[in-house]
Enzyme design. Structure first.
Site, mmCIF file in Angstrom:
data_model
loop_
_atom_site.group_PDB
_atom_site.id
_atom_site.type_symbol
_atom_site.label_atom_id
_atom_site.label_comp_id
_atom_site.label_asym_id
_atom_site.label_seq_id
_atom_site.Cartn_x
_atom_site.Cartn_y
_atom_site.Cartn_z
ATOM 1 N N GLY A 128 -16.057 -10.032 -10.114
ATOM 2 C CA GLY A 128 -15.828 -10.074 -11.559
ATOM 3 C C GLY A 128 -14.729 -11.056 -11.901
ATOM 4 O O GLY A 128 -14.635 -12.163 -11.354
ATOM 5 N N LYS A 179 0.403 -8.812 -13.352
ATOM 6 C CA LYS A 179 -0.798 -8.021 -13.624
ATOM 7 C C LYS A 179 -1.307 -8.254 -15.044
ATOM 8 O O LYS A 179 -0.537 -8.252 -15.998
ATOM 9 C CB LYS A 179 -0.524 -6.531 -13.417
ATOM 10 C CG LYS A 179 0.033 -6.188 -12.035
ATOM 11 C CD LYS A 179 -0.872 -6.652 -10.915
ATOM 12 C CE LYS A 179 -0.299 -6.310 -9.552
ATOM 13 N NZ LYS A 179 -1.122 -6.833 -8.451
ATOM 14 N N TYR A 230 -4.231 -6.371 -16.330
ATOM 15 C CA TYR A 230 -5.314 -5.406 -16.133
ATOM 16 C C TYR A 230 -6.342 -5.447 -17.247
ATOM 17 O O TYR A 230 -7.521 -5.198 -17.002
ATOM 18 C CB TYR A 230 -4.735 -3.997 -16.012
ATOM 19 C CG TYR A 230 -3.926 -3.793 -14.732
ATOM 20 C CD1 TYR A 230 -4.424 -4.211 -13.510
ATOM 21 C CD2 TYR A 230 -2.670 -3.185 -14.774
ATOM 22 C CE1 TYR A 230 -3.703 -4.016 -12.347
ATOM 23 C CE2 TYR A 230 -1.951 -2.984 -13.625
ATOM 24 C CZ TYR A 230 -2.463 -3.386 -12.417
ATOM 25 O OH TYR A 230 -1.727 -3.196 -11.261
ATOM 26 N N GLU A 277 -5.678 3.862 -1.714
ATOM 27 C CA GLU A 277 -4.292 3.865 -1.267
ATOM 28 C C GLU A 277 -3.826 5.281 -0.919
ATOM 29 O O GLU A 277 -3.050 5.467 0.032
ATOM 30 C CB GLU A 277 -3.381 3.260 -2.333
ATOM 31 C CG GLU A 277 -1.933 3.132 -1.898
ATOM 32 C CD GLU A 277 -1.132 2.264 -2.840
ATOM 33 O OE1 GLU A 277 -1.120 1.037 -2.634
ATOM 34 O OE2 GLU A 277 -0.536 2.812 -3.797
ATOM 35 N N HIS A 312 5.748 -0.108 0.457
ATOM 36 C CA HIS A 312 5.487 -0.460 -0.939
ATOM 37 C C HIS A 312 6.786 -0.916 -1.598
ATOM 38 O O HIS A 312 7.810 -0.233 -1.543
ATOM 39 C CB HIS A 312 4.918 0.754 -1.677
ATOM 40 C CG HIS A 312 4.219 0.407 -2.947
ATOM 41 N ND1 HIS A 312 4.868 -0.162 -4.022
ATOM 42 C CD2 HIS A 312 2.923 0.584 -3.337
ATOM 43 C CE1 HIS A 312 4.006 -0.336 -5.016
ATOM 44 N NE2 HIS A 312 2.825 0.094 -4.624
ATOM 45 N N ASP A 367 -5.273 -7.441 -0.963
ATOM 46 C CA ASP A 367 -5.701 -7.532 -2.351
ATOM 47 C C ASP A 367 -5.672 -8.999 -2.754
ATOM 48 O O ASP A 367 -4.873 -9.791 -2.220
ATOM 49 C CB ASP A 367 -4.758 -6.748 -3.272
ATOM 50 C CG ASP A 367 -5.005 -5.244 -3.211
ATOM 51 O OD1 ASP A 367 -5.995 -4.824 -2.586
ATOM 52 O OD2 ASP A 367 -4.189 -4.493 -3.786
ATOM 53 N N VAL A 368 -6.496 -9.372 -3.731
ATOM 54 C CA VAL A 368 -6.591 -10.781 -4.109
ATOM 55 C C VAL A 368 -5.568 -11.191 -5.161
ATOM 56 O O VAL A 368 -5.231 -12.376 -5.272
ATOM 57 C CB VAL A 368 -8.018 -11.100 -4.607
ATOM 58 C CG1 VAL A 368 -8.272 -10.469 -5.982
ATOM 59 C CG2 VAL A 368 -8.263 -12.601 -4.653
ATOM 60 N N TRP A 379 7.816 -0.979 -4.565
ATOM 61 C CA TRP A 379 8.375 -0.156 -5.632
ATOM 62 C C TRP A 379 8.922 1.178 -5.124
ATOM 63 O O TRP A 379 9.567 1.908 -5.881
ATOM 64 C CB TRP A 379 7.330 0.092 -6.716
ATOM 65 C CG TRP A 379 7.134 -1.090 -7.610
ATOM 66 C CD1 TRP A 379 6.292 -2.143 -7.410
ATOM 67 C CD2 TRP A 379 7.817 -1.360 -8.834
ATOM 68 N NE1 TRP A 379 6.399 -3.054 -8.432
ATOM 69 C CE2 TRP A 379 7.327 -2.595 -9.324
ATOM 70 C CE3 TRP A 379 8.784 -0.675 -9.566
ATOM 71 C CZ2 TRP A 379 7.787 -3.156 -10.515
ATOM 72 C CZ3 TRP A 379 9.242 -1.246 -10.764
ATOM 73 C CH2 TRP A 379 8.739 -2.463 -11.221
#
Length: 349
Positions: A117, A340, A342, A298, A229, A207-208, A231
């Site tokens: 997509g 991001k 989204y 995840e 991670h 992840d891309v 964060w």
């Protein structure tokens, strides 16, 4: 008479505990009073555990490059785990020693990435071009790229240097982005069984929506590799977002070791096959129970790494989010999140 004070031998431990409690109290006191940026600065002051290994400890038999890791040069961060796995930070390893060892073995490293997509249009080209420069420099790499539009991938492939071999894998886009995310565990498992095991020694899954900006080299290789991670690595465990629904196979409550990021994981193809197979099985069982883990694949990955401890952990410099801001312990950005979007990237058309 009983001693009323603190014993001298335990006094240093008491000071450390007092420092941790003070930092936590300070952070959560001001959390509701200040802006998020200031909160993240304070969060970065929370002390991490220290490596318990004594100097001279050898992680593996022989002259393996992991035996030359310097766990004690970085006193500001945790450089090993309770199960004696290294946590790789800048300054703890000798890049030349790792490259020399793996060149003798003539290894091949695979990389998987999904771009379906709008993710294909928005992120894939930048990701691949940066990987071509920074991912496993000096070694043979195979890019396994899962896309729903092979023509677009071919237009990107002509811009690569030729150092890596590109393998396209056609996939169908799911209606929900969550299903695209969870489906990759099955697709990676299937890919390993049909192709990777015959072509590569190690495999890393990304992840891309991120890009490489510094060396992501052979020091990251291991049997089973997880990522802290960005964060969560300085937050107390009770703030980790593990799965809390007992109906989910990813259920952990707060029993884990670290919070791992599914944006990067890897290892030998055998190890990654076991991981993806277990996560896919858990996702299927959840579907049968009509539940869905909070953070999808995840959440299942965190459950797997709690039950099956990774043999090597990468520090957040191997996948950093610039939105966190400046941290004294992050000396280099090896892989960075893209900002991001989204609303656009997850849009179904």
């Amino acid at each position: 008479m009983p001693t009323m004070g603190i014993k001298c031998s335990s006094y240093p431990k008491y000071l450390v505990m007092k420092q941790k409690c003070f930092c936590l109290l300070l952070i959560f006191t001001v959390y509701s009073l200040v802006d998020p940026v200031f909160f993240r600065i304070l969060e970065g002051l929370i002390p991490m555990e220290k490596c318990h290994l004594s100097k001279g400890f050898k992680m593996k038999p022989g002259n393996h490059a992991d035996n030359h890791l310097d766990y004690w040069t970085r006193t500001d961060v945790q450089t090993c785990t309770k199960w004696n796995a290294p946590i790789i930070w800048d300054g703890t390893f000798n890049a030349e020693a790792y490259d020399e060892m793996y060149k003798k073995r003539n290894i091949v490293i695979g990389l998987t990435v999904f771009a379906v997509g709008n993710y294909l249009d928005m992120f894939l080209e930048h990701f691949l071009l940066s990987a071509d420069e920074h991912f496993m420099p000096g070694f043979r790499v195979i890019y396994y790229v899962f896309v729903d539009d092979l023509a677009k991938l071919r237009r990107i492939s002509v811009k690569l240097s030729g150092r890596g071999v590109l393998r396209d894998v056609a996939v169908e886009r799911q209606i929900r982005w969550q299903d695209n995310s969870m489906l990759r565990m099955k697709l990676i498992k299937d890919l390993i069984e049909t192709r990777v095991k015959n072509e590569a020694d190690y495999i890393f899954c990304f992840d891309v929506d991120q890009h490489f900006s510094g060396r992501f080299g052979t020091e990251a290789l291991g049997d089973s590799v997880a990522l802290l991670h960005a964060w969560f690595y300085r937050r107390p465990r009770f703030l980790y977002t593990y799965e809390t629904d007992p109906q989910s196979t990813a259920y952990m409550q707060s029993r884990g070791d670290f919070y791992y990021h599914a944006a990067v994981f890897g290892g030998t193809w055998q190890s990654v096959r076991r991981l993806t197979e277990a996560c896919h099985r858990g996702i299927l069982q959840d579907k049968q129970r009509k539940v869905e883990a909070r953070w999808h694949d995840e959440s299942h990955l965190n459950k797997y790494f709690w039950l099956h401890k990774p043999s090597k952990i990468l520090s957040p410099e191997y996948c950093w989010d610039p939105a966190i801001g400046w941290r004294t312990d992050i000396h280099i950005f090896r892989l960075q999140w893209v900002k991001k979007q989204y609303g656009a990237s997850r849009q179904v058309v």
